[in-house]
Design a protein around this motif. Structure first.
Motif, mmCIF file in Angstrom:
data_model
loop_
_atom_site.group_PDB
_atom_site.id
_atom_site.type_symbol
_atom_site.label_atom_id
_atom_site.label_comp_id
_atom_site.label_asym_id
_atom_site.label_seq_id
_atom_site.Cartn_x
_atom_site.Cartn_y
_atom_site.Cartn_z
ATOM 1 N N THR A 175 -25.189 10.301 -51.958
ATOM 2 C CA THR A 175 -25.917 10.880 -50.829
ATOM 3 C C THR A 175 -26.903 11.953 -51.260
ATOM 4 O OG1 THR A 175 -24.053 10.417 -49.358
ATOM 5 C CG2 THR A 175 -25.640 12.063 -48.618
ATOM 6 N N VAL A 176 -26.580 12.702 -52.281
ATOM 7 C CA VAL A 176 -27.492 13.756 -52.750
ATOM 8 C C VAL A 176 -28.290 13.304 -53.979
ATOM 9 C CG1 VAL A 176 -26.121 15.629 -51.787
ATOM 10 C CG2 VAL A 176 -25.650 14.845 -54.107
ATOM 11 N N GLY A 177 -28.327 11.998 -54.223
ATOM 12 C CA GLY A 177 -29.118 11.481 -55.334
ATOM 13 C C GLY A 177 -28.511 11.753 -56.681
ATOM 14 N N GLY A 178 -27.266 12.244 -56.714
ATOM 15 C CA GLY A 178 -26.654 12.657 -57.970
ATOM 16 C C GLY A 178 -26.419 11.528 -58.936
ATOM 17 N N ALA A 179 -25.959 10.376 -58.426
ATOM 18 C CA ALA A 179 -25.650 9.263 -59.320
ATOM 19 C C ALA A 179 -26.906 8.780 -60.027
ATOM 20 C CB ALA A 179 -25.023 8.112 -58.541
ATOM 21 N N VAL A 180 -28.002 8.674 -59.271
ATOM 22 C CA VAL A 180 -29.254 8.243 -59.871
ATOM 23 C C VAL A 180 -29.744 9.260 -60.893
ATOM 24 C CG1 VAL A 180 -31.665 7.673 -59.395
ATOM 25 C CG2 VAL A 180 -29.871 6.929 -57.826
ATOM 26 N N ARG A 181 -29.586 10.564 -60.558
ATOM 27 C CA ARG A 181 -30.057 11.617 -61.456
ATOM 28 C C ARG A 181 -29.285 11.583 -62.773
ATOM 29 N NH1 ARG A 181 -28.292 16.767 -62.285
ATOM 30 N NH2 ARG A 181 -26.791 16.551 -60.593
ATOM 31 N N LEU A 182 -27.966 11.402 -62.691
ATOM 32 C CA LEU A 182 -27.152 11.390 -63.900
ATOM 33 C C LEU A 182 -27.479 10.189 -64.777
ATOM 34 C CD1 LEU A 182 -23.731 12.523 -62.421
ATOM 35 C CD2 LEU A 182 -25.302 13.857 -63.822
ATOM 36 N N GLU A 183 -27.750 9.039 -64.139
ATOM 37 C CA GLU A 183 -28.118 7.861 -64.910
ATOM 38 C C GLU A 183 -29.423 8.104 -65.659
ATOM 39 O OE1 GLU A 183 -28.250 4.671 -62.199
ATOM 40 O OE2 GLU A 183 -26.108 4.674 -61.775
ATOM 41 N N ALA A 184 -30.395 8.760 -64.980
ATOM 42 C CA ALA A 184 -31.677 9.041 -65.621
ATOM 43 C C ALA A 184 -31.501 9.988 -66.795
ATOM 44 C CB ALA A 184 -32.649 9.636 -64.593
ATOM 45 N N GLU A 185 -30.623 11.001 -66.626
ATOM 46 C CA GLU A 185 -30.402 11.942 -67.715
ATOM 47 C C GLU A 185 -29.731 11.259 -68.906
ATOM 48 O OE1 GLU A 185 -28.150 15.026 -65.968
ATOM 49 O OE2 GLU A 185 -29.853 15.965 -64.960
ATOM 50 N N ALA A 186 -28.789 10.359 -68.621
ATOM 51 C CA ALA A 186 -28.109 9.643 -69.695
ATOM 52 C C ALA A 186 -29.076 8.756 -70.450
ATOM 53 C CB ALA A 186 -26.960 8.814 -69.115
ATOM 54 N N SER A 187 -29.983 8.099 -69.666
ATOM 55 C CA SER A 187 -30.979 7.242 -70.302
ATOM 56 C C SER A 187 -31.908 8.045 -71.179
ATOM 57 C CB SER A 187 -31.776 6.494 -69.225
ATOM 58 O OG SER A 187 -32.824 5.761 -69.796
#
Length: 533
Positions: A517-529
């Motif tokens: 809901t707060v975009g966290g999952a997408v943000r973490l995936e981008a950081e991992a990438s």
């Protein structure tokens, strides 16, 4: 972090500033004008249940005392009543209010808010963006530069912000034109709004086939006549003649006494900006979209823009950039407004094609009337608040997700809940504070003191799960919710849209839903990438 710069101090810009302040985000409100609106009773707005509640929550004002809540709605075709609605005491009727009254109420709330800095007589002329923020220059006696973390253009149809960002604004011009007159008189249906199609009386005005009457306080009414296509001039003499004919047709054939308060011509355009975000710059309200045909209200959508954007900017301001969350503003709001415009464009031809009954198949007249009533009453495809069903923030693959009476992405029903301090409040009262809402459906809790159930059953486990969420959340308890079984758990966004409903206390699913809901999952995936590279 620098404040948010808001360009434009109309209802949408003022609402956004207050929404940010309620979430402890400072803003600079650039107002091109002198800080007061000219009283114009021919410029009014109709607020639906959700937008009226939003403004009352932000201003603390009882808007129903400043405007008029409709007692009912009636639709006529020639002399036949096609539909009739009476709003009961428990129902929230549409609220009709003069725009300058609404704006002044919002301005008064802003004046009492230390986190909002209004700047009058300031016209924007340039914007510069950097990775860390945005700078705006205004033409005023000092030629001032303003520094902000983000900038939002709420500066209307001719938006300078939109033009400076080179964002296209395609659409249709003059979809509808209405002659408007606000007058004080006595009409036979006190407090009820009226839509009259193909009125039966003879008229000196070329037939447009439709007139609406909406009540205002102190015995005033706003009348709108749909004008035929073209750009014919509406002279004062022609308008007065039309007023007298219409009033006589609605009474006993004799024009009743009336005081003419204001007049105007209202032109409806349909336009939609190609982009609503350009880096750290956003568009909202009439700067992003124009709509309003078939009884729909463009301001409603602008206020929903502000409500959607405020909590997302607040998350980014307090917790650092959440690009997926900020991108979702355009994805959600533009999709809803585009669907509204498509719906209006699809039904306009059949509703406006011809005035003769020979053009209408049996039964179609009532269906057409229902479509128009939907727009005026804030219902159906033309008028109901939008659902963010395809939002990029929608959580995926939740094992415990269950269907309830509200679809994911739709606004929640305003049920009574018990807050953490044991007080009973309406669910809408807890919105707009920046926190997610977690609601346990627990029948019977309403008749017991909080101390007897707060430490019983699933409550301790749920409280621990809520405390562990990746974003601040408030735990509420409701006796019931439409379609939700006992012991189900609802997750609601700060703007009142349902994220998901879960069967029981499922900490892993609740955490995953909150993170998405707060975009966290997408943000973490981008950081991992990024780290992998």
């Amino acid at each position: 972090m620098d404040p948010v710069i808001i360009v434009g101090a109309g209802p949408v810009g003022l609402t956004l500033a207050l929404g940010l302040a309620r979430q402890e985000v400072p803003s600079i409100l650039l107002d091109e004008g002198p800080g007061k609106d000219e009283p114009r009773l021919a410029r009014t707005v109709v607020l639906r249940e959700d937008t009226a509640a939003l403004l009352e929550r932000l201003t603390g004002a009882a808007l129903g005392e400043q405007g008029m809540r409709w007692a009912g709605w009636r639709s006529l075709r020639r002399k036949q009543v096609m539909s009739e609605v009476t709003f009961g005491a428990a129902e929230s009727a549409p609220l009709h209010i003069a725009q300058h009254v609404l704006t002044n109420t919002l301005r008064a709330a802003v004046a009492d808010e230390p986190l909002v800095r209004p700047v009058l007589e300031s016209r924007l002329d340039s914007i510069e963006q950097e990775p860390s923020g945005v700078t705006a220059h205004t033409r005023d006696p000092k030629g001032t530069w303003w520094r902000g973390g983000y900038l939002v253009g709420c500066d209307g149809p001719r938006s300078t912000v939109r033009k400076l960002q080179d964002i296209r604004f395609p659409g249709r011009t003059a979809v509808e034109r209405h002659a408007v007159a606000t007058l004080r008189t006595d009409l036979p249906w006190e407090g009820c709004a009226l839509l009259h199609r193909m009125p039966p009386w003879r008229s000196s005005w070329p037939s447009a086939g439709e007139v609406t009457a909406r009540p205002l306080p102190a015995g005033a009414w706003r009348l709108d006549w749909l004008l035929p296509p073209g750009k014919d001039l509406v002279t004062p003499e022609v308008l007065v003649t039309r007023i007298r004919e219409t009033l006589a047709g609605w009474t006993d054939g004799t024009t009743p006494a009336y005081d003419l308060l204001d007049t105007g011509v209202h032109t409806v355009h349909h336009r939609l900006a190609r982009r609503w975000r350009a880096g750290r710059v956003f568009l909202a309200g009439d700067a992003a979209h124009l709509l309003g045909a078939l009884g729909t209200q463009g301001l409603d959508e602008g206020l929903r823009d502000a409500d959607n954007l405020a909590w997302k900017l607040a998350v980014a301001w307090h917790r650092g950039p959440h690009e997926a969350l900020l991108d979702s503003y355009q994805a959600e709001r533009r999709a809803v407004v585009a669907a509204r415009l498509r719906a209006a464009d699809q039904v306009l031809p059949m509703l406006r094609a011809g005035a003769g009954l020979r053009h209408i198949v049996p039964g179609a007249a009532r269906g057409h009337d229902a479509l128009l009533s939907d727009g005026h009453l804030g219902r159906g495809q033309l008028g109901a608040p939008g659902r963010y069903g395809d939002s990029p923030l929608t959580p995926r693959h939740l094992e415990a997700e269950i269907p309830i009476g509200t679809l994911p992405g739709a606004p929640v029903t305003d049920v009574r809940v018990t807050a953490e301090d044991g007080s009973f409040v309406q669910l809408r009262d807890r919105l707009g504070r920046g926190a997610l809402l977690v609601i346990l459906i627990a029948p019977g809790t309403g008749v017991w003191d909080r101390k007897h159930w707060v430490s019983a059953g699933v409550m301790p486990r749920l409280a621990a799960a809520v405390a562990a969420l990746p974003h601040p959340a408030e735990l509420l308890v409701a006796e019931s919710y439409p379609g939700a079984p006992a012991h189900s758990v609802l997750l609601v966004r700060p703007d009142g849209h349902l994220v998901t409903a879960l069967s029981g206390v499922r900490p892993a699913d609740l955490y995953a839903a909150a993170e998405a809901t707060v975009g966290g999952a997408v943000r973490l995936e981008a950081e991992a990438s990024s780290g992998a590279r």
